[in-house]
Design an enzyme around this catalytic site. Structure first.
Site, short mmCIF file in Angstrom:
data_model
loop_
_atom_site.label_atom_id
_atom_site.label_comp_id
_atom_site.label_asym_id
_atom_site.label_seq_id
_atom_site.Cartn_x
_atom_site.Cartn_y
_atom_site.Cartn_z
N ASP A 1 47.58 76.54 53.89
CA ASP A 1 47.02 77.79 54.42
C ASP A 1 47.16 78.95 53.43
O ASP A 1 46.41 79.92 53.51
CB ASP A 1 47.73 78.20 55.72
CG ASP A 1 47.58 77.16 56.83
OD1 ASP A 1 46.48 76.61 56.97
OD2 ASP A 1 48.57 76.91 57.55
N GLU B 1 45.52 68.98 53.98
CA GLU B 1 45.91 69.21 55.37
C GLU B 1 45.76 67.92 56.18
O GLU B 1 46.63 67.56 56.95
CB GLU B 1 45.08 70.33 56.01
CG GLU B 1 45.62 70.62 57.40
CD GLU B 1 44.78 71.57 58.23
OE1 GLU B 1 43.58 71.69 57.97
OE2 GLU B 1 45.34 72.19 59.14
N ASP C 1 43.05 73.18 52.17
CA ASP C 1 42.76 73.25 53.61
C ASP C 1 41.23 73.24 53.76
O ASP C 1 40.56 74.20 53.37
CB ASP C 1 43.35 74.53 54.22
CG ASP C 1 43.35 74.47 55.74
OD1 ASP C 1 42.67 73.60 56.30
OD2 ASP C 1 44.04 75.30 56.36
N THR D 1 40.79 76.80 61.93
CA THR D 1 40.21 75.70 62.74
C THR D 1 39.97 76.13 64.19
O THR D 1 38.95 75.76 64.78
CB THR D 1 41.15 74.47 62.73
OG1 THR D 1 41.65 74.30 61.41
CG2 THR D 1 40.42 73.22 63.15
N ILE E 1 39.32 73.36 56.46
CA ILE E 1 38.92 74.46 57.35
C ILE E 1 40.17 75.24 57.70
O ILE E 1 41.01 74.77 58.48
CB ILE E 1 38.28 73.99 58.69
CG1 ILE E 1 37.17 72.97 58.47
CG2 ILE E 1 37.76 75.19 59.47
CD1 ILE E 1 36.54 72.43 59.78
N ASP E 2 40.33 76.41 57.10
CA ASP E 2 41.40 77.28 57.55
C ASP E 2 40.78 78.24 58.56
O ASP E 2 39.79 78.91 58.26
CB ASP E 2 42.04 78.05 56.39
CG ASP E 2 43.23 78.85 56.89
OD1 ASP E 2 44.11 78.25 57.54
OD2 ASP E 2 43.27 80.07 56.68
C1 IPD Z 1 46.03 78.27 60.84
C2 IPD Z 1 45.46 79.63 60.46
C3 IPD Z 1 46.10 80.73 61.27
C4 IPD Z 1 47.60 80.73 61.14
C5 IPD Z 1 48.16 79.37 61.53
C6 IPD Z 1 47.52 78.27 60.69
P1 IPD Z 1 44.46 76.12 60.43
O1 IPD Z 1 45.54 77.27 59.96
O2 IPD Z 1 45.66 79.87 59.10
O3 IPD Z 1 45.65 82.01 60.88
O4 IPD Z 1 48.16 81.72 61.97
O5 IPD Z 1 49.57 79.40 61.30
O6 IPD Z 1 48.03 77.03 61.11
O7 IPD Z 1 45.16 75.30 61.47
O8 IPD Z 1 43.30 76.82 60.96
O9 IPD Z 1 44.18 75.37 59.16
#
Ligand code: IPD
Length: 265
Positions: free
Chosen positions: A215, A70, A87, A92, A89-90
């Site tokens: 993700d 990421e 990823d 974030t 931190i998913d």
């Molecule tokens: C996000 C999360 C979120 C999703 C977003 C993603 P991130 O990833 O997974 O649930 O709805 O589309 O971008 O930015 O926290 O790695």
């Protein structure tokens, strides 16, 4: 008895190691909420720190594999067949706001196919893991997707596009189409955990458009290995390329797809 492959052990070991600093950083973030500057810069360094540890651990174990990160982007490896999709931190936004729903997500792609996935929620010590042909697990427990058949009994998760993301009107149409048919829709804020929850039967399905490969890479393997169905909006397998994902059990996947397609017109 569950026999875990060496690869999965490597992935889980990397996730656990990276999680140590992540949990410490999360503790800091909780304190930073009330400061004027806010925790945004701190969180991006936590993200980078976590990714660095994951990359170092995975590289040590499989030096030739490539990466799609990421933060760090694409890094080609000598071994053209294998790529880690990560990823750090998913969730974030959750992490940044001190909301404890976030995870580390590590997927392994082999010749264009996702073959192993680890989604680790460090605060709850929930290690979701799966490998193609070997099943999906939460810690030591084997996972199965839910057996529900009736839409009106089901809970779905989704992602809501936010500032800077396209698709706001389309999402509202999808929401309108689905919410009238189901028991509930949740927006937890981590796509990787949403997919892990579908694999665990906690939720009956998930959909999102405009999602990034890191993700969903690991979660795709989790859902499939738990007996679920995963596709793009056309019903095909180009989830990483299109950024569209619809996941559910075999009874619900087609009806959910149909609803989403009709919403889009
Ligand atoms: C996000 C999360 C979120 C999703 C977003 C993603 P991130 O990833 O997974 O649930 O709805 O589309 O971008 O930015 O926290 O790695």
């Amino acid at each position: 008895m569950m026999v875990r492959s060496a690869l999965l052990n490597v992935m889980m070991g990397a996730a656990r190691k990276a999680a140590r600093s992540l949990v410490r950083d999360y503790g800091e973030v909780e304190h930073l909420q009330v400061s004027m500057k806010g925790p945004a810069d701190f969180v991006s360094s936590a993200d980078i720190r976590c990714e660095k540890t994951l990359r170092a651990e995975l590289k040590k174990a499989r030096p030739g594999f490539g990466f799609l990160l990421e933060e760090g982007g694409e890094i080609a490896g000598d071994d053209k067949s294998h790529r880690w999709i990560i990823d750090p931190i998913d969730g974030t936004t959750n992490f940044l706001h001190g909301i404890p729903n976030f995870c580390i997500s590590i997927g392994l792609e082999r010749d264009g196919e996702m073959v192993a996935g680890v989604v680790y929620q460090p605060l709850g010590d929930e290690m979701f893991h799966a490998e193609k042909g070997a099943g999906a697990f939460l810690n030591e427990r084997r996972l199965r997707v839910s057996a529900r058949r009736k839409m009106e009994e089901c809970v779905f998760t989704t992602g809501i596009p936010f500032h800077g993301r396209p698709g706001h009107q389309t999402f509202l149409k999808e929401l309108t189409a689905v919410m009238g048919q189901v028991a509930g829709i949740r927006r937890f804020g981590s796509a990787a955990l949403d997919l892990a929850y579908v694999a665990a039967g906690r939720c009956d399905g998930y959909w999102e458009a405009g999602i990034k490969p890191w993700d969903i890479a690991a979660g795709i393997v989790l859902v499939k290995e738990a007996g679920g169905y995963v596709s793009d909006y056309d019903g095909g397998a180009a989830m990483l390329e299109t950024g569209e994902l619809v996941a559910a059990n075999d009874h619900l996947h087609q009806p959910l797809l149909k609803l989403l397609r009709s919403a889009r017109g």
